[in-house]
Write a protein that holds these residues in place. Structure first.
Motif, PDB file in Angstrom:
ATOM      1  N   ASP A  46     -18.028 -10.101  11.249  1.00  0.00           N
ATOM      2  CA  ASP A  46     -19.258 -10.705  11.786  1.00  0.00           C
ATOM      3  C   ASP A  46     -19.013 -12.095  12.347  1.00  0.00           C
ATOM      4  N   LYS A  47     -17.793 -12.334  12.800  1.00  0.00           N
ATOM      5  CA  LYS A  47     -17.450 -13.641  13.343  1.00  0.00           C
ATOM      6  C   LYS A  47     -17.286 -13.629  14.868  1.00  0.00           C
ATOM      7  N   VAL A  48     -17.321 -12.457  15.482  1.00  0.00           N
ATOM      8  CA  VAL A  48     -17.204 -12.403  16.944  1.00  0.00           C
ATOM      9  C   VAL A  48     -18.465 -13.025  17.529  1.00  0.00           C
ATOM     10  N   ILE A  49     -18.282 -14.065  18.332  1.00  0.00           N
ATOM     11  CA  ILE A  49     -19.460 -14.796  18.795  1.00  0.00           C
ATOM     12  C   ILE A  49     -20.213 -13.992  19.849  1.00  0.00           C
ATOM     13  N   ALA A  50     -21.531 -14.190  19.876  1.00  0.00           N
ATOM     14  CA  ALA A  50     -22.400 -13.399  20.750  1.00  0.00           C
ATOM     15  C   ALA A  50     -22.542 -14.003  22.135  1.00  0.00           C
ATOM     16  N   ASP A  51     -22.102 -15.241  22.323  1.00  0.00           N
ATOM     17  CA  ASP A  51     -22.274 -15.902  23.615  1.00  0.00           C
ATOM     18  C   ASP A  51     -21.464 -15.203  24.699  1.00  0.00           C
ATOM     19  N   VAL A  52     -22.170 -14.631  25.660  1.00  0.00           N
ATOM     20  CA  VAL A  52     -21.518 -13.823  26.696  1.00  0.00           C
ATOM     21  C   VAL A  52     -20.610 -14.668  27.569  1.00  0.00           C
ATOM     22  N   GLU A  53     -21.069 -15.848  27.966  1.00  0.00           N
ATOM     23  CA  GLU A  53     -20.254 -16.696  28.834  1.00  0.00           C
ATOM     24  C   GLU A  53     -18.901 -17.008  28.211  1.00  0.00           C
ATOM     25  N   THR A  54     -18.909 -17.324  26.922  1.00  0.00           N
ATOM     26  CA  THR A  54     -17.657 -17.677  26.250  1.00  0.00           C
ATOM     27  C   THR A  54     -16.727 -16.481  26.169  1.00  0.00           C
ATOM     28  N   GLN A  55     -17.257 -15.325  25.790  1.00  0.00           N
ATOM     29  CA  GLN A  55     -16.424 -14.126  25.697  1.00  0.00           C
ATOM     30  C   GLN A  55     -15.861 -13.737  27.063  1.00  0.00           C
ATOM     31  N   VAL A  56     -16.707 -13.783  28.089  1.00  0.00           N
ATOM     32  CA  VAL A  56     -16.258 -13.417  29.435  1.00  0.00           C
ATOM     33  C   VAL A  56     -15.203 -14.395  29.935  1.00  0.00           C
ATOM     34  N   MET A  65      -3.793 -14.552  32.745  1.00  0.00           N
ATOM     35  CA  MET A  65      -2.469 -14.887  32.228  1.00  0.00           C
ATOM     36  C   MET A  65      -1.609 -13.631  32.095  1.00  0.00           C
ATOM     37  N   SER A  66      -2.215 -12.527  31.688  1.00  0.00           N
ATOM     38  CA  SER A  66      -1.444 -11.299  31.457  1.00  0.00           C
ATOM     39  C   SER A  66      -0.839 -10.750  32.742  1.00  0.00           C
ATOM     40  N   THR A  67      -1.459 -11.054  33.895  1.00  0.00           N
ATOM     41  CA  THR A  67      -0.883 -10.580  35.165  1.00  0.00           C
ATOM     42  C   THR A  67       0.458 -11.247  35.453  1.00  0.00           C
ATOM     43  N   TYR A  68       0.728 -12.372  34.799  1.00  0.00           N
ATOM     44  CA  TYR A  68       2.001 -13.074  34.977  1.00  0.00           C
ATOM     45  C   TYR A  68       2.953 -12.835  33.810  1.00  0.00           C
ATOM     46  N   SER A  69       2.596 -11.900  32.933  1.00  0.00           N
ATOM     47  CA  SER A  69       3.435 -11.604  31.779  1.00  0.00           C
ATOM     48  C   SER A  69       4.574 -10.680  32.171  1.00  0.00           C
ATOM     49  N   GLU A  70       5.418 -10.357  31.210  1.00  0.00           N
ATOM     50  CA  GLU A  70       6.545  -9.462  31.477  1.00  0.00           C
ATOM     51  C   GLU A  70       6.109  -8.006  31.580  1.00  0.00           C
ATOM     52  N   ASP A  71       4.893  -7.702  31.188  1.00  0.00           N
ATOM     53  CA  ASP A  71       4.377  -6.340  31.303  1.00  0.00           C
ATOM     54  C   ASP A  71       2.879  -6.396  31.598  1.00  0.00           C
ATOM     55  N   PRO A  72       2.511  -6.613  32.883  1.00  0.00           N
ATOM     56  CA  PRO A  72       1.102  -6.741  33.247  1.00  0.00           C
ATOM     57  C   PRO A  72       0.270  -5.490  32.947  1.00  0.00           C
ATOM     58  N   ALA A  73       0.931  -4.330  32.824  1.00  0.00           N
ATOM     59  CA  ALA A  73       0.198  -3.092  32.561  1.00  0.00           C
ATOM     60  C   ALA A  73      -0.131  -2.898  31.080  1.00  0.00           C
ATOM     61  N   LYS A  74       0.421  -3.758  30.249  1.00  0.00           N
ATOM     62  CA  LYS A  74       0.190  -3.651  28.807  1.00  0.00           C
ATOM     63  C   LYS A  74      -1.284  -3.843  28.494  1.00  0.00           C
ATOM     64  N   HIS A  75      -1.812  -3.033  27.584  1.00  0.00           N
ATOM     65  CA  HIS A  75      -3.208  -3.180  27.203  1.00  0.00           C
ATOM     66  C   HIS A  75      -3.408  -4.465  26.408  1.00  0.00           C
ATOM     67  N   VAL A  76      -4.360  -5.290  26.862  1.00  0.00           N
ATOM     68  CA  VAL A  76      -4.724  -6.500  26.128  1.00  0.00           C
ATOM     69  C   VAL A  76      -6.235  -6.657  26.167  1.00  0.00           C
ATOM     70  N   ASP A  77      -6.762  -7.297  25.165  1.00  0.00           N
ATOM     71  CA  ASP A  77      -8.175  -7.658  25.148  1.00  0.00           C
ATOM     72  C   ASP A  77      -8.317  -8.914  24.291  1.00  0.00           C
ATOM     73  N   PHE A  78      -9.387  -9.666  24.544  1.00  0.00           N
ATOM     74  CA  PHE A  78      -9.513 -10.991  23.945  1.00  0.00           C
ATOM     75  C   PHE A  78     -10.892 -11.159  23.323  1.00  0.00           C
ATOM     76  N   LEU A  79     -10.919 -11.801  22.156  1.00  0.00           N
ATOM     77  CA  LEU A  79     -12.166 -12.024  21.432  1.00  0.00           C
ATOM     78  C   LEU A  79     -12.205 -13.444  20.891  1.00  0.00           C
ATOM     79  N   MET A  80     -13.353 -14.090  21.023  1.00  0.00           N
ATOM     80  CA  MET A  80     -13.555 -15.416  20.448  1.00  0.00           C
ATOM     81  C   MET A  80     -14.304 -15.263  19.136  1.00  0.00           C
ATOM     82  N   LEU A  81     -13.762 -15.864  18.079  1.00  0.00           N
ATOM     83  CA  LEU A  81     -14.375 -15.768  16.753  1.00  0.00           C
ATOM     84  C   LEU A  81     -14.903 -17.114  16.312  1.00  0.00           C
ATOM     85  N   ASN A  82     -16.074 -17.090  15.721  1.00  0.00           N
ATOM     86  CA  ASN A  82     -16.736 -18.319  15.295  1.00  0.00           C
ATOM     87  C   ASN A  82     -16.156 -18.802  13.975  1.00  0.00           C
ATOM     88  N   ASP A  83     -15.130 -19.622  14.067  1.00  0.00           N
ATOM     89  CA  ASP A  83     -14.494 -20.181  12.885  1.00  0.00           C
ATOM     90  C   ASP A  83     -13.916 -21.536  13.254  1.00  0.00           C
TER      91      ASP A  83
END
Length: 443
Positions: A46-56, A65-83
């Motif tokens: 229950d720490k994933v913040i609800a603010d859409v702007e911040t998550q987006v 950043m991942s497009t410049y990584s060594e494997d741009p096709a790798k699955h990645v996803d990002f979450l901001m947690l309220n802590d």
């Protein structure tokens, strides 16, 4: 709250670990299963913040950043947690989390990008899988346990003991991955340079944290030797170029996080961000006419997407829907603007327009949890319960909660009167059931 440092078992290394082993960049069904389980644990805090702007924003900069990584096709996803702790982590199947305390402790967008590039390097180099192979342990379970213990108020003694055991087990095996930190430093610095961020951002951030009393949890899982910081500094100093300045989006999100953490506006040197926060403070206090005065003053000198989104939100509350939509329409390609535009329609009793807008966006984009929940609410408002259940199901899938999603789809089947929609729902249920069955077959 138990504060066990989590951040992908980030570890020290000796200065001679300079050769990079060839990474296995394939993603297995096992990784997907582990990632799905890990994702559920993150959301259950229950720490994933609800603010859409911040998550987006976090997803946008992370994916860039991942497009410049060594494997741009790798699955990645990002979450901001309220802590408030200074922490970040990388888990299986490319799930990367950042604590709000980490963003607030950064002094530039390059420092934030440096943290993300470091975590992305752990993902592309398969450090979690490589550590698991060496130790013959399901490391992602240990990491997940540490995350849950760190983020959840835990009064249950047996759970606390279990969390401590998990952390202890991880600490005992820490030597197996010392070289991973050096790999992530070097690969991440290159990633920063390619993306246009100052490549010294990562090194500066780590150096700054050495003497920060608020960074103890981070430093327990990111021990920083003098050699490692010095190596990062020297490497970044050899890279030159015209680097990106901090975006107003970064500045405004950081200012909003500070506001919600401390309950007040932080004094800023930048007049634009001060006006933004004065408008935001008035908006939060429901003083919409005062907020309007501040936002109009801001827009005379700043036309950033963040400014237009806040302006749209203010005018929506004032009942000036046309003016609100004019502000959203200037940046309607982004999910934040689409979300708040649809919400403005909802607030002003024009629900069908909100449905049309948000539905069209989500047909082409996966969208955030919050967008699917909003669309579900819009459908409830017009009595379209079958579609409301469908988008609740899609939101649950984004949380890794596949069985609960199937239950929602089943509800949609019982309420729909459309044969076409009934068939589509059936296909979605079958797809999720097959996925669950495949996961169950794995060890």
């Amino acid at each position: 709250m138990i504060k066990i440092a989590l951040v992908f078992l980030h570890l020290t290394a000796n200065a001679y670990a300079l050769s990079l082993p060839k990474a296995n960049l394939s993603e297995s069904l096992q990784e997907q299963k582990q990632g799905n389980e890990f994702l559920q644990i993150i959301w259950d805090t229950d720490k994933v913040i609800a603010d859409v702007e911040t998550q987006v924003y976090l997803k946008k900069i992370g994916n860039e950043m991942s497009t410049y990584s060594e494997d741009p096709a790798k699955h990645v996803d990002f979450l901001m947690l309220n802590d408030a702790s200074i922490n970040a982590f990388a888990g299986p199947y490319g799930y990367i989390g950042v604590h709000t305390g980490m963003l607030l402790s950064s002094d530039s967008e390059s420092e934030l990008a440096g943290v993300l590039s470091h975590e992305l390097s752990h993902i592309t180099q398969n450090h979690l899988a490589r550590f698991s192979e060496k130790t013959d342990k399901q490391t992602y379970i240990m990491v997940a346990g540490m995350l849950a213990a760190a983020l959840v108020d835990n009064s249950n003694a047996s759970q606390a003991i279990a969390a401590s055991t998990v952390a202890g087990t991880a600490q005992q095996n820490i030597n197996f991955t010392r070289e991973h930190e050096w790999e992530a430093d070097r690969i991440g610095t290159t990633m920063l340079s390619k993306s246009g961020f100052d490549p010294s951002g990562m090194a500066h951030f780590f150096e700054k944290l050495k003497d920060d009393v608020n960074a103890q949890e981070f430093l327990r899982s990111h021990p920083l030797s003098i050699n490692r910081v010095s190596d990062a500094m020297q490497r970044s100093s050899r890279l030159t170029g015209d680097y990106r300045a901090d975006s107003f989006e970064y500045q405004s999100i950081k200012a909003r996080l500070y506001y919600h953490q401390h309950g007040r506006i932080k004094l800023e040197k930048d007049e634009a961000i001060t006006l933004y926060m004065q408008a935001y403070d008035a908006f939060e206090e429901q003083k919409y006419n005062t907020a309007q005065d501040y936002i109009e003053a801001l827009l005379k000198q700043n036309q950033s997407p963040s400014s237009h989104i806040l302006a749209g939100r203010i005018y929506s509350k004032l009942g000036q829907l046309e003016t609100a939509q004019q502000h959203f329409s200037t940046i309607l390609s982004g999910e934040s603007a689409v979300y708040y535009s649809a919400k403005a329609y909802f607030e002003n009793k024009q629900t069908q327009q909100g449905i049309h807008l948000l539905r069209r966006y989500l047909k082409k984009n996966s969208g955030t949890y919050q967008s699917h929940k909003l669309l579900s609410s819009l459908y409830v408002e017009v009595g379209s319960l079958d579609r409301a259940h469908i988008h609740n199901a899609k939101a649950l899938v984004l949380q890794g909660k596949l069985e609960q999603a199937i239950e929602r789809y089943e509800r949609a089947k019982t309420t729909t009167r459309s044969q076409d929609l009934f068939d589509i729902i059936g296909v979605e249920i079958e797809r999720l059931e097959k996925r669950i069955d495949l996961y169950k077959e794995l060890p």
